[in-house]
Motif scaffolding. Structure first.
Motif, PDB file in Angstrom:
ATOM      1  N   GLY A 233       6.892   0.282  -7.427  1.00 36.78           N
ATOM      2  CA  GLY A 233       6.499  -0.536  -6.796  1.00 36.78           C
ATOM      3  C   GLY A 233       5.486  -1.020  -5.833  1.00 36.78           C
ATOM      4  N   TYR A 234       6.031   0.248  -4.672  1.00 40.18           N
ATOM      5  CA  TYR A 234       5.101  -0.040  -3.536  1.00 40.18           C
ATOM      6  C   TYR A 234       4.182   0.180  -3.132  1.00 40.18           C
ATOM      7  N   CYS A 235       3.728   1.651  -4.630  1.00 37.70           N
ATOM      8  CA  CYS A 235       2.638   1.977  -4.881  1.00 37.70           C
ATOM      9  C   CYS A 235       1.581   1.534  -5.452  1.00 37.70           C
ATOM     10  N   ALA A 236       1.890   0.755  -6.520  1.00 36.68           N
ATOM     11  CA  ALA A 236       0.881  -0.318  -6.763  1.00 36.68           C
ATOM     12  C   ALA A 236       0.799  -1.783  -5.815  1.00 36.68           C
ATOM     13  N   GLY A 237       1.279  -2.206  -5.474  1.00 41.00           N
ATOM     14  CA  GLY A 237       0.863  -3.092  -3.794  1.00 41.00           C
ATOM     15  C   GLY A 237      -0.020  -2.408  -3.340  1.00 41.00           C
ATOM     16  N   ARG A 238       0.370  -1.017  -2.476  1.00 36.31           N
ATOM     17  CA  ARG A 238      -0.655  -0.675  -1.526  1.00 36.31           C
ATOM     18  C   ARG A 238      -1.575  -0.194  -2.345  1.00 36.31           C
ATOM     19  N   PHE A 239      -1.733   0.154  -3.758  1.00 40.80           N
ATOM     20  CA  PHE A 239      -3.392   0.800  -4.088  1.00 40.80           C
ATOM     21  C   PHE A 239      -3.971  -0.595  -3.557  1.00 40.80           C
ATOM     22  N   ALA A 240      -3.316  -1.687  -4.447  1.00 39.10           N
ATOM     23  CA  ALA A 240      -4.617  -3.019  -3.821  1.00 39.10           C
ATOM     24  C   ALA A 240      -4.981  -3.323  -2.937  1.00 39.10           C
ATOM     25  N   ILE A 241      -3.718  -2.874  -2.053  1.00 39.85           N
ATOM     26  CA  ILE A 241      -4.180  -3.429  -1.056  1.00 39.85           C
ATOM     27  C   ILE A 241      -4.755  -2.844   0.507  1.00 39.85           C
ATOM     28  N   GLU A 242      -4.980  -1.122  -0.217  1.00 39.08           N
ATOM     29  CA  GLU A 242      -5.459  -0.322   0.647  1.00 39.08           C
ATOM     30  C   GLU A 242      -7.864  -0.628   0.693  1.00 39.08           C
ATOM     31  N   LEU A 243      -7.553  -1.878  -0.655  1.00 43.56           N
ATOM     32  CA  LEU A 243      -8.931  -2.006  -1.124  1.00 43.56           C
ATOM     33  C   LEU A 243      -9.588  -2.927  -0.417  1.00 43.56           C
ATOM     34  N   MET A 244      -8.332  -4.053   0.190  1.00 45.28           N
ATOM     35  CA  MET A 244      -8.881  -4.765   1.002  1.00 45.28           C
ATOM     36  C   MET A 244      -8.873  -4.088   2.700  1.00 45.28           C
ATOM     37  N   ARG A 245      -8.483  -3.523   2.577  1.00 41.14           N
ATOM     38  CA  ARG A 245      -8.896  -2.811   4.267  1.00 41.14           C
ATOM     39  C   ARG A 245      -9.827  -2.144   4.655  1.00 41.14           C
ATOM     40  N   THR A 246     -10.508  -2.383   6.106  1.00 36.87           N
ATOM     41  CA  THR A 246     -11.602  -1.864   6.377  1.00 36.87           C
ATOM     42  C   THR A 246     -11.817  -1.046   7.439  1.00 36.87           C
ATOM     43  N   ASP A 247      -9.831  -1.089   8.659  1.00 33.99           N
ATOM     44  CA  ASP A 247     -10.117  -0.419   9.639  1.00 33.99           C
ATOM     45  C   ASP A 247     -10.249   1.378   8.955  1.00 33.99           C
ATOM     46  N   TYR A 248     -10.367   2.321  10.123  1.00 39.31           N
ATOM     47  CA  TYR A 248     -11.176   3.447   9.860  1.00 39.31           C
ATOM     48  C   TYR A 248      -9.925   4.327   8.517  1.00 39.31           C
ATOM     49  N   ALA A 249     -10.279   4.754   8.027  1.00 37.69           N
ATOM     50  CA  ALA A 249      -9.480   5.850   6.580  1.00 37.69           C
ATOM     51  C   ALA A 249     -11.000   6.947   6.497  1.00 37.69           C
ATOM     52  N   THR A 250      -9.857   8.438   6.278  1.00 37.73           N
ATOM     53  CA  THR A 250     -10.668   9.148   5.608  1.00 37.73           C
ATOM     54  C   THR A 250     -10.597   8.659   4.480  1.00 37.73           C
ATOM     55  N   LEU A 251     -11.897   9.061   4.391  1.00 36.18           N
ATOM     56  CA  LEU A 251     -12.106   9.091   2.448  1.00 36.18           C
ATOM     57  C   LEU A 251     -12.684  10.342   1.499  1.00 36.18           C
ATOM     58  N   ILE A 252     -12.284  10.238   0.479  1.00 36.01           N
ATOM     59  CA  ILE A 252     -12.381  11.309  -0.406  1.00 36.01           C
ATOM     60  C   ILE A 252     -13.497  10.181  -1.661  1.00 36.01           C
ATOM     61  N   GLY A 253     -14.105  10.576  -1.774  1.00 36.60           N
ATOM     62  CA  GLY A 253     -15.570  10.190  -2.935  1.00 36.60           C
ATOM     63  C   GLY A 253     -15.860   8.941  -2.670  1.00 36.60           C
ATOM     64  N   GLY A 254     -15.801   8.166  -1.115  1.00 38.66           N
ATOM     65  CA  GLY A 254     -15.690   7.034  -1.111  1.00 38.66           C
ATOM     66  C   GLY A 254     -14.812   6.223  -1.018  1.00 38.66           C
ATOM     67  N   ILE A 255     -13.693   6.290  -1.544  1.00 42.66           N
ATOM     68  CA  ILE A 255     -11.809   6.265  -1.744  1.00 42.66           C
ATOM     69  C   ILE A 255     -11.830   6.501  -0.403  1.00 42.66           C
ATOM     70  N   ARG A 256     -10.665   5.216  -0.265  1.00 46.70           N
ATOM     71  CA  ARG A 256     -10.016   5.901   0.910  1.00 46.70           C
ATOM     72  C   ARG A 256      -8.864   6.524   0.964  1.00 46.70           C
ATOM     73  N   VAL A 257      -8.184   7.620   0.820  1.00 51.51           N
ATOM     74  CA  VAL A 257      -7.480   8.912   1.403  1.00 51.51           C
ATOM     75  C   VAL A 257      -5.455   8.242   0.816  1.00 51.51           C
ATOM     76  N   ASN A 258      -5.447   6.932   1.037  1.00 55.42           N
ATOM     77  CA  ASN A 258      -4.185   6.246   0.768  1.00 55.42           C
ATOM     78  C   ASN A 258      -4.477   5.837  -0.968  1.00 55.42           C
ATOM     79  N   SER A 259      -5.769   5.125  -1.254  1.00 58.20           N
ATOM     80  CA  SER A 259      -5.571   4.697  -2.445  1.00 58.20           C
ATOM     81  C   SER A 259      -5.700   6.167  -3.246  1.00 58.20           C
ATOM     82  N   PHE A 260      -5.963   6.709  -2.801  1.00 56.70           N
ATOM     83  CA  PHE A 260      -6.037   8.213  -4.126  1.00 56.70           C
ATOM     84  C   PHE A 260      -4.002   8.398  -4.063  1.00 56.70           C
ATOM     85  N   THR A 261      -3.735   8.533  -2.772  1.00 60.79           N
ATOM     86  CA  THR A 261      -2.353   9.525  -2.799  1.00 60.79           C
ATOM     87  C   THR A 261      -1.873   7.605  -3.232  1.00 60.79           C
ATOM     88  N   SER A 262      -1.341   6.348  -3.252  1.00 52.43           N
ATOM     89  CA  SER A 262      -1.227   5.818  -4.042  1.00 52.43           C
ATOM     90  C   SER A 262      -0.733   6.003  -5.141  1.00 52.43           C
TER      91      SER A 262
END
Length: 339
Positions: A233-262
């Motif tokens: 449940g947490y990961c589902a929400g975090r995945f969507a929220i990560e798509l809205m964030r613009t603060d610095y984050a490591t990217l993998i193929g242009g996608i935030r690493v936390n999105s992959f982890t989620s």
């Protein structure tokens, strides 16, 4: 009053500062809300554990192991996934140790915190999956409380917005007038209005907490499936929220690493919910090993003492033996005693 003015007045203001000083002591809102979250999780988690058949005080004992492990794991995850901030050009590796400045990755906290909990559960002889089911909703509620600290730090926000619930980010400066967004004090100047993604996550976490409690009570699930539902449940929400964030984050193929982890952790948690053993653990298995061993012995001792008291009472009320018989019995006893 124009519509535009009304919209601006509806924006959420940020706190003027997130750190207060009492002499040399710095009082940080971020640390305060993390501590409050931990306390809430321990108190509520212990009540849930006792309701499932466990010993009172177990959650606090396990937390002594799990919390330090979790804080270290959360910080390690943050530093690894944001390595350039600390080890890249212009970075300061020493800042990686400054946990009070913010920066805890929940997946690292859950992973190492789980290892700490596993160690503690083995020491007490209780099953880790059952313990995880009891503390899952409290842990997620603690995460929600911790997000309030992000509000005071003016961090973890999203892209700019004109929505009425947008968050105002103020310019902050230190005592020397230098820009200091973390520990400085607001000048009143609004730099931008952004999506309060930390607030979105806070609200999502509360919704999932409520759903977990309802599902757990209605279907009486166990064997780690409540904990897995929390993670999913947490990961589902975090995945969507990560798509809205613009603060610095490591990217993998242009996608935030936390999105992959989620996404990856969500799939693993969902698979566990489907494949794990159904039903709930026998409450007898949740009792601490030491208590399970000592209590029967204690009961047996009490019964023995009661029996002795009863026998003594019977003997006291019995008729006295003839003198000759007593002397004979004493002689036999003295004869047999050396052997």
């Amino acid at each position: 009053m124009t519509a535009g003015t009304a919209s601006v007045l509806a924006y959420i203001p940020s706190p003027p500062q997130g750190v207060w000083y009492a002499g040399p002591l710095a009082l940080r809102a971020y640390a305060l809300f993390i501590i409050i979250g931990i306390v809430v999780a321990i108190v509520w988690g212990d009540r849930r554990w006792v309701a499932r058949g466990g010993d009172k005080g177990t959650v606090l004992d396990v937390a002594v192991w799990a919390v330090p492990f979790g804080l270290i794991g959360g910080r390690l995850y943050h530093v690894i996934t944001d390595a350039p901030t600390y080890f890249g050009e212009g970075g300061n590796p020493i800042d990686a140790l400054k946990i009070w400045q913010g920066g805890l990755g929940i997946w690292g906290a859950v992973l190492l915190g789980g290892i700490g909990a596993w160690i503690a559960c083995r020491r007490r002889g209780i099953p880790l999956p059952a313990f995880g089911d009891a503390v899952a909703p409290p842990i997620l509620l603690a995460q929600a409380i911790g997000r309030i600290g992000n509000y005071f730090n003016q961090e973890l926000y999203g892209r700019e917005t004109t929505l009425p619930w947008g968050l105002e980010i103020y310019q902050r400066v230190d005592a020397n007038g230098r820009i200091d967004s973390l520990t400085g004090v607001s000048t009143g100047l609004v730099e931008r209005v952004v999506h309060p993604t930390f607030l979105y996550e806070l609200l999502w976490n509360v919704v999932v907490v409520i759903l977990l409690v309802i599902v757990d009570r209605r279907f009486r699930i166990g064997h780690g499936r409540v904990f897995a539902l929390y993670v999913a449940g947490y990961c589902a929400g975090r995945f969507a929220i990560e798509l809205m964030r613009t603060d610095y984050a490591t990217l993998i193929g242009g996608i935030r690493v936390n999105s992959f982890t989620s996404g990856i952790v969500f799939l693993l948690a969902a698979a566990y919910v489907v494949l794990a053993r159904k039903g709930r653990e026998d409450p007898a298995t949740l009792v601490t090993k030491d208590r399970a061993v000592t209590e029967p012995e204690k009961d047996g001792g009490d019964a023995s003492e009661t029996g002795n008291e009863t026998q003594n009472t019977v003997n006291a009320g019995a008729a006295p033996e003839p003198s000759s018989e007593r002397e004979s019995g004493q002689q036999e006893s003295s004869t047999q005693e050396p052997s």
